[in-house]
Design a protein around this motif. Structure first.
Motif, PDB file in Angstrom:
ATOM      1  N   ARG A   1       0.829  -1.212   0.000  1.00 34.65           N
ATOM      2  CA  ARG A   1       0.000   0.000   0.000  1.00 34.65           C
ATOM      3  C   ARG A   1       0.855   1.249   0.000  1.00 34.65           C
ATOM      4  O   ARG A   1       1.814   1.370   0.770  1.00 34.65           O
ATOM      5  CB  ARG A   1      -0.935   0.019   1.216  1.00 34.65           C
ATOM      6  CG  ARG A   1      -1.775   1.297   1.297  1.00 34.65           C
ATOM      7  CD  ARG A   1      -2.931   1.197   2.241  1.00 34.65           C
ATOM      8  NE  ARG A   1      -3.760   2.414   2.161  1.00 34.65           N
ATOM      9  CZ  ARG A   1      -4.966   2.531   2.677  1.00 34.65           C
ATOM     10  NH1 ARG A   1      -5.519   1.505   3.307  1.00 34.65           N
ATOM     11  NH2 ARG A   1      -5.646   3.666   2.563  1.00 34.65           N
ATOM     12  N   ASP A   2       0.465   2.186  -0.866  1.00 35.88           N
ATOM     13  CA  ASP A   2       1.090   3.499  -0.924  1.00 35.88           C
ATOM     14  C   ASP A   2      -0.016   4.535  -0.977  1.00 35.88           C
ATOM     15  O   ASP A   2      -0.578   4.806  -2.034  1.00 35.88           O
ATOM     16  CB  ASP A   2       2.005   3.606  -2.151  1.00 35.88           C
ATOM     17  CG  ASP A   2       2.707   4.957  -2.229  1.00 35.88           C
ATOM     18  OD1 ASP A   2       2.692   5.684  -1.215  1.00 35.88           O
ATOM     19  OD2 ASP A   2       3.232   5.295  -3.300  1.00 35.88           O
ATOM     20  N   ASP A   3      -0.341   5.095   0.197  1.00 36.29           N
ATOM     21  CA  ASP A   3      -1.439   6.045   0.330  1.00 36.29           C
ATOM     22  C   ASP A   3      -2.740   5.408  -0.168  1.00 36.29           C
ATOM     23  O   ASP A   3      -3.198   4.424   0.399  1.00 36.29           O
ATOM     24  CB  ASP A   3      -1.118   7.338  -0.425  1.00 36.29           C
ATOM     25  CG  ASP A   3      -2.078   8.464  -0.051  1.00 36.29           C
ATOM     26  OD1 ASP A   3      -2.704   8.394   1.018  1.00 36.29           O
ATOM     27  OD2 ASP A   3      -2.207   9.407  -0.855  1.00 36.29           O
ATOM     28  N   LYS A   4      -3.342   5.932  -1.255  1.00 37.01           N
ATOM     29  CA  LYS A   4      -4.618   5.415  -1.735  1.00 37.01           C
ATOM     30  C   LYS A   4      -4.462   4.362  -2.837  1.00 37.01           C
ATOM     31  O   LYS A   4      -5.457   3.910  -3.407  1.00 37.01           O
ATOM     32  CB  LYS A   4      -5.488   6.565  -2.262  1.00 37.01           C
ATOM     33  CG  LYS A   4      -5.945   7.539  -1.185  1.00 37.01           C
ATOM     34  CD  LYS A   4      -6.824   6.845  -0.156  1.00 37.01           C
ATOM     35  CE  LYS A   4      -7.264   7.802   0.948  1.00 37.01           C
ATOM     36  NZ  LYS A   4      -8.092   7.128   1.966  1.00 37.01           N
ATOM     37  N   THR A   5      -3.245   3.965  -3.111  1.00 40.35           N
ATOM     38  CA  THR A   5      -2.998   2.968  -4.155  1.00 40.35           C
ATOM     39  C   THR A   5      -2.540   1.658  -3.531  1.00 40.35           C
ATOM     40  O   THR A   5      -1.652   1.648  -2.683  1.00 40.35           O
ATOM     41  CB  THR A   5      -1.930   3.462  -5.146  1.00 40.35           C
ATOM     42  OG1 THR A   5      -2.369   4.672  -5.753  1.00 40.35           O
ATOM     43  CG2 THR A   5      -1.688   2.414  -6.222  1.00 40.35           C
ATOM     44  N   PHE A   6      -3.151   0.565  -3.955  1.00 41.96           N
ATOM     45  CA  PHE A   6      -2.731  -0.751  -3.513  1.00 41.96           C
ATOM     46  C   PHE A   6      -2.202  -1.520  -4.719  1.00 41.96           C
ATOM     47  O   PHE A   6      -2.893  -1.659  -5.735  1.00 41.96           O
ATOM     48  CB  PHE A   6      -3.899  -1.531  -2.886  1.00 41.96           C
ATOM     49  CG  PHE A   6      -3.486  -2.865  -2.324  1.00 41.96           C
ATOM     50  CD1 PHE A   6      -3.107  -2.981  -0.998  1.00 41.96           C
ATOM     51  CD2 PHE A   6      -3.443  -4.000  -3.129  1.00 41.96           C
ATOM     52  CE1 PHE A   6      -2.699  -4.204  -0.479  1.00 41.96           C
ATOM     53  CE2 PHE A   6      -3.041  -5.221  -2.623  1.00 41.96           C
ATOM     54  CZ  PHE A   6      -2.660  -5.320  -1.291  1.00 41.96           C
ATOM     55  N   ALA A   7      -0.968  -1.999  -4.622  1.00 37.41           N
ATOM     56  CA  ALA A   7      -0.360  -2.791  -5.693  1.00 37.41           C
ATOM     57  C   ALA A   7       0.351  -3.978  -5.056  1.00 37.41           C
ATOM     58  O   ALA A   7       1.380  -3.819  -4.380  1.00 37.41           O
ATOM     59  CB  ALA A   7       0.628  -1.948  -6.493  1.00 37.41           C
TER      60      ALA A   7
ATOM     61  N   GLU B   1      -3.727  -4.458  -8.721  1.00 34.67           N
ATOM     62  CA  GLU B   1      -3.747  -3.030  -8.418  1.00 34.67           C
ATOM     63  C   GLU B   1      -5.183  -2.548  -8.302  1.00 34.67           C
ATOM     64  O   GLU B   1      -6.031  -2.866  -9.147  1.00 34.67           O
ATOM     65  CB  GLU B   1      -3.025  -2.235  -9.515  1.00 34.67           C
ATOM     66  CG  GLU B   1      -1.532  -2.515  -9.575  1.00 34.67           C
ATOM     67  CD  GLU B   1      -0.809  -1.572 -10.524  1.00 34.67           C
ATOM     68  OE1 GLU B   1      -1.392  -0.522 -10.870  1.00 34.67           O
ATOM     69  OE2 GLU B   1       0.322  -1.893 -10.925  1.00 34.67           O
TER      70      GLU B   1
ATOM     71  N   ASN C   1      -7.853   0.549  -5.793  1.00 33.55           N
ATOM     72  CA  ASN C   1      -7.929   1.568  -4.745  1.00 33.55           C
ATOM     73  C   ASN C   1      -7.691   0.897  -3.386  1.00 33.55           C
ATOM     74  O   ASN C   1      -8.269  -0.141  -3.081  1.00 33.55           O
ATOM     75  CB  ASN C   1      -9.301   2.243  -4.773  1.00 33.55           C
ATOM     76  CG  ASN C   1      -9.480   3.232  -3.637  1.00 33.55           C
ATOM     77  OD1 ASN C   1      -9.853   2.863  -2.530  1.00 33.55           O
ATOM     78  ND2 ASN C   1      -9.210   4.492  -3.919  1.00 33.55           N
ATOM     79  N   ALA C   2      -6.837   1.495  -2.573  1.00 35.51           N
ATOM     80  CA  ALA C   2      -6.432   0.862  -1.313  1.00 35.51           C
ATOM     81  C   ALA C   2      -7.590   0.706  -0.339  1.00 35.51           C
ATOM     82  O   ALA C   2      -7.668  -0.295   0.390  1.00 35.51           O
ATOM     83  CB  ALA C   2      -5.312   1.670  -0.666  1.00 35.51           C
TER      84      ALA C   2
ATOM     85  N   ASN D   1      -9.759  -2.193  -1.442  1.00 34.01           N
ATOM     86  CA  ASN D   1      -9.082  -3.446  -1.091  1.00 34.01           C
ATOM     87  C   ASN D   1      -9.285  -3.764   0.390  1.00 34.01           C
ATOM     88  O   ASN D   1      -9.563  -4.906   0.757  1.00 34.01           O
ATOM     89  CB  ASN D   1      -7.588  -3.334  -1.404  1.00 34.01           C
ATOM     90  CG  ASN D   1      -6.818  -4.594  -1.045  1.00 34.01           C
ATOM     91  OD1 ASN D   1      -6.890  -5.603  -1.727  1.00 34.01           O
ATOM     92  ND2 ASN D   1      -6.075  -4.524   0.067  1.00 34.01           N
TER      93      ASN D   1
END
Length: 421
Positions: free
Chosen positions: A356-362, A369, A371-372, A375
Motif C-alpha cells: 500500500r502506498d497512500d490510496k494505491t494498492f499494488a 492493483e 484503490n487501497a 481493497n
C-alpha cells in the motif's frame, strides 16, 4: 419467537404543516423516555437491567405522568432502551468495549396500538392526539416495481410496526413500515433467499466497510464510495478558523456567535452522517446483504489518535447511526480485527507493508492493483467470513458466510458466484 419473514418499506409522508410541531414534541418526549430508561438500566458497578418487564414496572408510572405520550409510546421508549442495553451487555460479555446507549437521532417507534396503516395514509399518535398523514405514492403505472407495490399493497403482507423519521435537510417525514407474512411461500432462488435471510441457518452475505480519514469517508466491499472525508474535514476547519477569529474579538456578541455557529455545524454534521448511512444501507439492500461489517472502533480511535477529536466522533457516530437504523431492518452490524486489512491483498492474500502506498494498492506478489480503501473493505468482509468458517457464531446464526463484491459474492474457499443484480 415470531419467525415470519419481514420487509421494510419507506414511505414519504405529506405531513400537515400545522401538525409538524406535534411530531417534533412527540420525538423529544419519546427519546427522553428512552434516555431516562437507559440511565436507570445501565449500571457500571452492578448488573445492568435487561428485563423489559422489570423496567416497565419500575419506570412506566413516573414516565407516563411526566410525558404527554400515549401509554404505548411510553412503553416503546422503555423497550427500545432495554434492547440497546441488552445488546451492550452482550458486547461486554464478548470482551468488547462499549458505553451506555444514548438516543439522540430523530425517530419514533409505532405499532398497531399507536398507529393505523391505510391504503393511502397513516394515522399516528402524537402528544396532541392522532394525526392523519397522507402517503406520497409512486406513480400508479410504476408502483408494481416498487417495494410499496410489491409488499405494502399486497394482501399477503401485513403492516405490523413502523418507525417515523425526519430528514432535517429536506424537512420531510418518512414512515419506515415493517410488514410481515407468516404464510410466505416461495420457490427456487427466492426460497433459498428466505431461508438464508429469515431463518439464518445456512448461509449469509456480508458487506465490508472501510472508514477513512482522507478520500472517501466510507468504502464498501462492493466498490461503493460514500461521502468525502476531505470535505467533512474542510467544513470543520472552516468552523475552527471562524471560531478563532471571533475569539480574538472577545466581545459578548462574538461569544454568542461562536455558540450559534457551533450548534449549526453540529446539526449539519449529524445530518451529513445520517445521509451517508442512508447511502450505505441502500447499497446493503441493493446487494441483498444480511450484515454490515466494520473494523472495531478501538482501531478507528487509535488510527487517528494524533488527529482530530472531531474525526473520532464522526466515525463513532456514523457506526452508531448505522446500528440504530439497522434495528428495524433485516440487517445486523458486527466488527472484525483491523490487523493488516490495509496491507493484505484481497486477490491472493499476500500481506506486506509495501503493498500500500497512500490510496494505491499494488500487490508485490500477484500484481493486483486497486484503490487501497476498496481493497481494505474487501478484506474486512473476507475476514468476517473466515471467523464464521472457523466456527464463530455470526449475528445471523449462519453456518457459512459470503462476502459481497462488485459483481457477486465470494466464499472462504475462493468460489465466486455472479450476482443477478
Amino acid at each position: 419467537m415470531d419467525d415470519a419473514p419481514r420487509r421494510t418499506v419507506p414511505i414519504k409522508l405529506n405531513m400537515p404543516s400545522d401538525c409538524e410541531a406535534d411530531f417534533h414534541h412527540t420525538k423529544d418526549q419519546f427519546l427522553n423516555c428512552a434516555n431516562q430508561t437507559s440511565d436507570w438500566a445501565w449500571r457500571y458497578d452492578d448488573y445492568c437491567i435487561t428485563s423489559k418487564a422489570k423496567a416497565e414496572k419500575a419506570l412506566y408510572d413516573d414516565l407516563k405522568a411526566e410525558h404527554d405520550l400515549t401509554a404505548n409510546l411510553v412503553q416503546k421508549g422503555i423497550r427500545r432502551a432495554i434492547e440497546a442495553v441488552d445488546a451492550g451487555v452482550e458486547k461486554l460479555k464478548e470482551g468488547e468495549k462499549t458505553s451506555q446507549p444514548v438516543f439522540d437521532s430523530w425517530s419514533v417507534v409505532y405499532d398497531k396500538r399507536s398507529a393505523t396503516f391505510n391504503a393511502d395514509h397513516a394515522t399516528l399518535s402524537t402528544v396532541n392526539g392522532r394525526v392523519k398523514a397522507d402517503y406520497v405514492l409512486p406513480l400508479e403505472d410504476e408502483r408494481e416495481e416498487t417495494p410499496f407495490g410489491r409488499y405494502y399493497e399486497s394482501d399477503e403482507w401485513d403492516a405490523s410496526s413502523a418507525t417515523l423519521q425526519y430528514d432535517e435537510h429536506s424537512e420531510d417525514f418518512y414512515l419506515h413500515v415493517t410488514l410481515k407474512n407468516p404464510n410466505y411461500e416461495v420457490d427456487g432462488i427466492e426460497r433459498q433467499e428466505a431461508t438464508s435471510r429469515e431463518e439464518g441457518t445456512e448461509n449469509g452475505v456480508v458487506l465490508g466497510v472501510d472508514l477513512n480519514v482522507t478520500g472517501a469517508f466510507a468504502v464498501t466491499s462492493t466498490g461503493k464510495f460514500i461521502g468525502s472525508a476531505d470535505y467533512l474535514t474542510h467544513k470543520r476547519n472552516e468552523l475552527e478558523k471562524r471560531r478563532g477569529r471571533l475569539q480574538q474579538t472577545g466581545t459578548r456578541s462574538s461569544h454568542l456567535t461562536i455558540q450559534r455557529i457551533g450548534s449549526r455545524f453540529s446539526d449539519w454534521s449529524l445530518d451529513w452522517l445520517h445521509n451517508r448511512v442512508n447511502e450505505l444501507l441502500e447499497e446493503a439492500e441493493r446487494v441483498n446483504a444480511d450484515g454490515v461489517i466494520f473494523e472495531n472502533l478501538k482501531h478507528i480511535r487509535e488510527n487517528i489518535a494524533n488527529g482530530s477529536k472531531f474525526q473520532q466522533w464522526a466515525y463513532a457516530k456514523f457506526v452508531e447511526i448505522a446500528e440504530y437504523k439497522i434495528e428495524d431492518r433485516d440487517l445486523f452490524v458486527d466488527f472484525v480485527s483491523p490487523a493488516y486489512t490495509s496491507q493484505r491483498c484481497s486477490c491472493c492474500g499476500f500481506t506486506h507493508e509495501d503493498n500500500r502506498d497512500d490510496k494505491t494498492f499494488a500487490c508485490q506478489k500477484c500484481g493486483y492493483e486497486v484503490n487501497a480503501d476498496y481493497n481494505a473493505a474487501k478484506n474486512i468482509a473476507v475476514r468476517y467470513c473466515g471467523y464464521i468458517h472457523r466456527g464463530q457464531k455470526s449475528r445471523g446464526g449462519w453456518a457459512a458466510c459470503q462476502s459481497a463484491l462488485k459483481s457477486g459474492t465470494l466464499n472462504v474457499n475462493g468460489e465466486f458466484n455472479a450476482s443477478a443484480v
